[in-house]
Design an enzyme around this catalytic site. Sequence first.
Site, mmCIF file in Angstrom:
data_model
loop_
_atom_site.group_PDB
_atom_site.id
_atom_site.type_symbol
_atom_site.label_atom_id
_atom_site.label_comp_id
_atom_site.label_asym_id
_atom_site.label_seq_id
_atom_site.Cartn_x
_atom_site.Cartn_y
_atom_site.Cartn_z
ATOM 1 N N SER A 147 25.823 38.385 40.227
ATOM 2 C CA SER A 147 25.642 37.364 38.966
ATOM 3 C C SER A 147 26.963 38.967 38.018
ATOM 4 C CB SER A 147 24.862 37.884 38.487
ATOM 5 O OG SER A 147 24.289 39.034 37.780
ATOM 6 N N LYS A 148 26.719 38.179 37.320
ATOM 7 C CA LYS A 148 27.942 39.408 36.496
ATOM 8 C C LYS A 148 27.024 40.397 36.214
ATOM 9 C CE LYS A 148 30.366 35.600 33.140
ATOM 10 N NZ LYS A 148 30.052 35.216 32.517
ATOM 11 N N ARG A 149 26.380 40.893 36.471
ATOM 12 C CA ARG A 149 26.099 42.316 36.360
ATOM 13 C C ARG A 149 26.967 43.258 36.959
ATOM 14 N NH1 ARG A 149 20.584 42.933 37.749
ATOM 15 N NH2 ARG A 149 20.696 40.913 38.555
ATOM 16 N N HIS A 150 27.025 42.681 38.460
ATOM 17 C CA HIS A 150 27.514 42.918 39.575
ATOM 18 C C HIS A 150 29.324 43.154 39.398
ATOM 19 C CE1 HIS A 150 23.464 41.143 41.204
ATOM 20 N NE2 HIS A 150 23.657 42.840 41.244
#
Length: 454
Positions: A226-229
Site C-alpha cells: 500500500s502507499k505506506r510502503h
Amino acid sequence: MKNMTDTSSIRVRFAPSPTGYLHVGGARTALFDWLFARRYGGAFILRIEDTDVERSSEEMTTGILEALTWLGLNWDEGPYYQSKRLDLYKQAGQRLLEGGHAYYCACPAGGHTIACREQASREGGGAVRFRVPQGTVSFKDDVIGEISIESDTIEDFVLLRSDGHPTYHLSVVVDDIDMRISHVIRGTDHVSNTPKQILLYRALGAPLPAFAHVPLILGPDKTRMSKRHGATSVMAYQEQGIVPEAFRNFLALLGWSPGTDQEMFGDDELIQAFSLQGISKANAVFNPEKLSWFNAQYLAKLPDHKLIAYLKPEFINAGLWRDTLENEEADRFKLLLEALRPRSKTLHDFVRQSRPYLGTTLEYDQAAVAKVSKEPQIREHLHTLADRLQSLPDFNHQTLEAVIRALAEELAVKPGTLMGGARVALTGLSVSPGIFEVMMILGPETTIQRLRTF
Ligand code: GLU
C-alpha cells in the site's frame, strides 16, 4: 486439458477496471500475461472493464494505457471497452433466462431470499439472478492447484442489474468466451470469483479456459502493498527516474522465479524463461532497494541511444539540453554519460550531476573553494596549467596526465594538489569523476577558460 503445443490458440487478456491508476500489482499481472503470450506466440488482449460508470473515468483509462506503454507491454488487440459491449451482456442474460439458468428477482435491494427463486420468473423486470446449480465446483488452478467448493455456499448472484447493466461476473465471462481467452492469468484476489464464473461458462455452454492466479504483492513488512510502503502507482516510478527495462525485470521476479539464481533478464531471455510453473504460490515482497539495484544495473549498461532518449526530456526540463549534444558535442556528451553511469541510481542522478558540465554558469561550493584556496599560490598554478594546456596539440587522457605531472614536478607540488585545485576550478565541487575525464568532457576551451578565471 489444453494442448500446450497448440500455441496458435493461446490468448490472454489484461482486464483493468479504470477506477484508479495502474498499480504495481496490476502491472505485474499485465507483465505475466504479456510474457505468457510472447512465450507461446499467442495474443495479448487489452480490455477495459468500465461498466461501473460511477467509478470509472476516461482519465484513468488514459493513465493505464500510458503506464502499459511506458512499461513496453504492447497489446495485440484492443483496447476493448466493456461499456461499448453492453448489448452482448444483455443477450447473454436473455439466453440464460431462456435456458432456465437465471430468473428475474424483484426483491428490494439487499433483501433477496431463497423464496424469490421459488417464484422465479423468466419475464418481468428487476435484476436478473443466476440460478446456482447444486453440486461441487472443482477446477485445477495452474498456480494454486486443485480447488473445490460446494455450490450451496454460493448464493444466486446478480447477472444484470435492474437498469440492465451487467455485473462483473457476467461481463467478464461473456467477454472471455467471446474473445476466446485460453488462459485467465490474474491476481489471486479473483480466486474466490472463479467458481461462480465456471458455473456461468457451463450455463453458457462454453469450454473453460485455464486459470492461473498470481500471488499478492506485499510490502517489506509483509502486509499488503500500500502507499505506506512507497508509491503504488507505476507512473510514480517513472517520475522517480526508474527506467522501464529495470522495472520490468524487477516486476518479473515478484512472484515468478526462473528456477535458477539468474536475476538480470533481457526481454528475450525473460520471454524464453517464463512459464506458469515458475509462478509461486507464496506472496511476493516488494523490496524498493532491489528495484534501485536493478535500476543502477540497467543505467550502467543501456545503449547510449536509449539512455539519451530517457534523459533528454529530463535535461530539457532542467534547462540543460541543447541539440548540439547529439551533434557537434556528441562525443563529449557520451563521455559525460559514461562518467556518470556508475554514479547514478536514477535518471535524475544524471541530471543533477550534469549541471557543472552542461550548465551555462558554474556554481561553486564555497567550502570546496575555501579548502583549495588554502594551498599556497594555487590560483597562479592553475593559470600556468591553463597556459600549458593551451599549447597542447592533443587533448587526451595521456597528454593531460603528462602535463599535470610535469608541471607538478616543476612547481614542486604534489600532482594531487594540482588535480584537487583543478577539480574545484572545473566543476565547482570537491567530488567529481576522474579529473582527466572531467577535462575531456568539458573540452579544451571550457577547461582552459575555467582554469584561467578561477
Ligand atoms: N477488472 C478486474 C480488476 O480490475 C479484473 C478482472 C479479471 O481479471 O478477471 O480487478
